[in-house]
Design an enzyme around this catalytic site. Sequence first.
Site, short mmCIF file in Angstrom:
data_model
loop_
_atom_site.label_atom_id
_atom_site.label_comp_id
_atom_site.label_asym_id
_atom_site.label_seq_id
_atom_site.Cartn_x
_atom_site.Cartn_y
_atom_site.Cartn_z
N GLU A 100 -22.91 54.52 63.47
CA GLU A 100 -22.34 55.65 62.73
C GLU A 100 -22.54 56.96 63.47
O GLU A 100 -23.54 57.12 64.16
CB GLU A 100 -23.01 55.76 61.36
CG GLU A 100 -22.24 55.06 60.24
CD GLU A 100 -20.99 55.83 59.81
OE1 GLU A 100 -20.57 56.79 60.48
OE2 GLU A 100 -20.43 55.45 58.77
N ASP A 104 -25.08 61.38 56.10
CA ASP A 104 -25.26 62.65 55.38
C ASP A 104 -25.73 62.31 53.96
O ASP A 104 -26.93 62.14 53.73
CB ASP A 104 -23.93 63.40 55.42
CG ASP A 104 -24.01 64.80 54.84
OD1 ASP A 104 -25.12 65.34 54.71
OD2 ASP A 104 -22.95 65.37 54.52
N THR A 108 -21.27 56.68 52.39
CA THR A 108 -20.37 55.87 53.23
C THR A 108 -21.10 54.65 53.79
O THR A 108 -20.63 53.52 53.65
CB THR A 108 -19.80 56.72 54.39
OG1 THR A 108 -19.21 57.91 53.84
CG2 THR A 108 -18.76 55.95 55.17
P1 IMP Z 1 -21.88 60.52 54.05
O1 IMP Z 1 -22.01 61.78 53.24
O2 IMP Z 1 -23.19 60.06 54.59
O3 IMP Z 1 -21.17 59.45 53.27
O4 IMP Z 1 -20.97 60.88 55.28
C1 IMP Z 1 -19.57 60.84 55.08
C2 IMP Z 1 -18.79 61.38 56.21
O5 IMP Z 1 -18.85 62.80 56.12
C3 IMP Z 1 -19.27 61.09 57.60
O6 IMP Z 1 -18.89 59.83 58.09
C4 IMP Z 1 -18.55 62.19 58.34
O7 IMP Z 1 -17.20 61.84 58.57
C5 IMP Z 1 -18.59 63.34 57.35
N1 IMP Z 1 -19.65 64.30 57.70
C6 IMP Z 1 -20.88 64.45 57.17
N2 IMP Z 1 -21.54 65.47 57.75
C7 IMP Z 1 -20.68 65.95 58.69
C8 IMP Z 1 -20.79 67.01 59.64
O8 IMP Z 1 -21.78 67.75 59.77
N3 IMP Z 1 -19.67 67.20 60.42
C9 IMP Z 1 -18.55 66.44 60.35
N4 IMP Z 1 -18.43 65.44 59.47
C10 IMP Z 1 -19.48 65.20 58.65
#
Ligand code: IMP
Length: 181
Positions: A100, A104, A108
Site C-alpha cells: 500500500e 490513513d 481501505t
Molecule cells: P485509508 O484512510 O487508510 O482508507 O486510506 C484511503 C486512501 O486515502 C489511500 O489509499 C489514499 O488513496 C488516500 N490518502 C490517505 N492519505 C493520503 C495522503 O496524505 N495523500 C494522498 N492520498 C491519501
Amino acid sequence: MNFALPPACDAVLLDEPSIQTRVAELGEQIAEDFSGKDLRLITVLKGGLFFLADLCRCIDLPLSLDFLAVSPYLPGQGGVVRMTKDLSDDVAGADVVLVEDVVDTGLTVNYVLSLLKGHGPASLSVCTLLDKPSRRIADVPIDYRGFTLPDRFVVGYGLDLGGRYRNLPFIGTLRDEDVLR
Ligand code: IMP
Ligand code: MG
C-alpha cells in the site's frame, strides 16, 4: 530527473534518495522473510503502483504481481469501500503481501484484507510505504512500514490530489490543506 516543487506543495517531506533507500531496505527484508515461498505482491490501484514497481525490483526472489481496485470511501458512508477490479490470479495457498502507498484511517486496508482472506492465502502481510497512525479508525496489522508520518496530506510517489502529482519522484506536503477538510 529534477522535478520542481509544484505550487500546491509547501515542502518536500521525503526526497527521492530517502524513499529509494527505505524501499530497498524493505525489499531486502521481504526477500529474507519469503525465501522459498510462493510470494505474491498485491497492490490497490492506482496509488500503490509506484511503490510496488520499485519494491519488487529490490526483492531478489521469484514472485508475481497482481492488482485490485476499490472505489474510495466517502465520508458519511460508514467506511464502506467497494471493489471495482478483482485479482487476476488465484491466491489460495500463496504468501500474499499487500503493498500500500498509505494507511490513513485504515478502512481501505481493512476492507482489502478481509477480501483477500476470503481467497485462502497461506499467509497475508501488509507492507505500506507511509503510515499515518493519528487518523486510524480501523486497527490494521502492519508488517513492513516505510515511514511514519504526522497528520499531513501528502502527494507524490503515487499519492494524488484529484488524480494529480502521482508522478512526482518525491513526497511533498500540500500547501493549503483546508480545502480537504
Ligand atoms: P485509508 O484512510 O487508510 O482508507 O486510506 C484511503 C486512501 O486515502 C489511500 O489509499 C489514499 O488513496 C488516500 N490518502 C490517505 N492519505 C493520503 C495522503 O496524505 N495523500 C494522498 N492520498 C491519501
Ligand atoms: Mg487517492
